[in-house]
Design a protein around this motif. Structure first.
Motif, PDB file in Angstrom:
ATOM      1  N   VAL A  30       0.814  -1.208   0.000  1.00  0.00           N
ATOM      2  CA  VAL A  30       0.000   0.000   0.000  1.00  0.00           C
ATOM      3  C   VAL A  30       0.855   1.269   0.000  1.00  0.00           C
ATOM      4  O   VAL A  30       0.406   2.314  -0.460  1.00  0.00           O
ATOM      5  N   VAL A  31       2.094   1.191   0.475  1.00  0.00           N
ATOM      6  CA  VAL A  31       2.953   2.377   0.576  1.00  0.00           C
ATOM      7  C   VAL A  31       3.043   3.149  -0.739  1.00  0.00           C
ATOM      8  O   VAL A  31       2.900   4.370  -0.743  1.00  0.00           O
ATOM      9  N   PRO A  32       3.260   2.505  -1.893  1.00  0.00           N
ATOM     10  CA  PRO A  32       3.346   3.287  -3.137  1.00  0.00           C
ATOM     11  C   PRO A  32       2.038   4.008  -3.493  1.00  0.00           C
ATOM     12  O   PRO A  32       2.062   4.997  -4.222  1.00  0.00           O
ATOM     13  N   LEU A  33       0.920   3.551  -2.992  1.00  0.00           N
ATOM     14  CA  LEU A  33      -0.370   4.163  -3.311  1.00  0.00           C
ATOM     15  C   LEU A  33      -0.738   5.296  -2.368  1.00  0.00           C
ATOM     16  O   LEU A  33      -1.754   5.961  -2.569  1.00  0.00           O
ATOM     17  N   ALA A  38      -3.811  10.256  -1.089  1.00  0.00           N
ATOM     18  CA  ALA A  38      -3.814  11.615  -0.536  1.00  0.00           C
ATOM     19  C   ALA A  38      -4.463  12.584  -1.517  1.00  0.00           C
ATOM     20  O   ALA A  38      -5.266  13.435  -1.128  1.00  0.00           O
ATOM     21  N   VAL A  39      -4.142  12.452  -2.801  1.00  0.00           N
ATOM     22  CA  VAL A  39      -4.741  13.317  -3.819  1.00  0.00           C
ATOM     23  C   VAL A  39      -6.240  13.059  -3.912  1.00  0.00           C
ATOM     24  O   VAL A  39      -7.043  13.995  -3.983  1.00  0.00           O
ATOM     25  N   ALA A  40      -6.620  11.798  -3.896  1.00  0.00           N
ATOM     26  CA  ALA A  40      -8.045  11.448  -3.958  1.00  0.00           C
ATOM     27  C   ALA A  40      -8.787  11.996  -2.742  1.00  0.00           C
ATOM     28  O   ALA A  40      -9.909  12.502  -2.866  1.00  0.00           O
ATOM     29  N   ASP A  41      -8.170  11.919  -1.568  1.00  0.00           N
ATOM     30  CA  ASP A  41      -8.801  12.451  -0.355  1.00  0.00           C
ATOM     31  C   ASP A  41      -9.019  13.953  -0.465  1.00  0.00           C
ATOM     32  O   ASP A  41     -10.056  14.472  -0.046  1.00  0.00           O
ATOM     33  N   LYS A  42      -8.043  14.665  -1.032  1.00  0.00           N
ATOM     34  CA  LYS A  42      -8.205  16.108  -1.207  1.00  0.00           C
ATOM     35  C   LYS A  42      -9.333  16.410  -2.187  1.00  0.00           C
ATOM     36  O   LYS A  42     -10.095  17.355  -1.998  1.00  0.00           O
ATOM     37  N   GLY A  43      -9.446  15.615  -3.239  1.00  0.00           N
ATOM     38  CA  GLY A  43     -10.535  15.798  -4.198  1.00  0.00           C
ATOM     39  C   GLY A  43     -11.889  15.569  -3.558  1.00  0.00           C
ATOM     40  O   GLY A  43     -12.829  16.344  -3.773  1.00  0.00           O
TER      41      GLY A  43
END
Length: 96
Positions: A30-33, A38-43
């Motif tokens: 999961v580390v590479p994702l 984080a970007v998806a959470d901001k969206g």
């Protein structure tokens, strides 16, 4: 009866060890994702903000219609820059 309890305890111990190994492996995968999430959470947070503040959306659309599109886009860029500045200031002040 004791042998059955001992057998169950040993099986439970093996299963707990197997689960721990699987959790570790999953964490490594999961580390590479993490950045993508984080970007998806901001969206998602941005969409939720807009859902809670429909007046802002209506105002932005009204401004875009009232002004020429080029001018509205210029103001949109300025607003975005201001938004990012405020976010950085909040982050720095929050870490103090």
């Amino acid at each position: 009866m004791n042998s059955r309890l001992i057998e169950l305890a040993e099986r439970r111990e093996r299963l707990v060890a197997k689960i721990a190994a699987q959790r570790g492996e999953l964490a490594r995968h999961v580390v590479p994702l993490k950045g993508v999430f984080a970007v998806a959470d901001k969206g998602v947070a941005a969409v939720r903000f807009l859902q809670r503040h429909p007046g802002l959306v209506a105002g932005a659309v009204g401004l875009f219609v009232a002004l020429r599109p080029r001018r509205a886009l210029a103001w949109l860029g300025r607003g975005w820059s201001l938004w990012k500045l405020v976010q950085r200031l909040r982050q720095r002040l929050g870490s103090i």
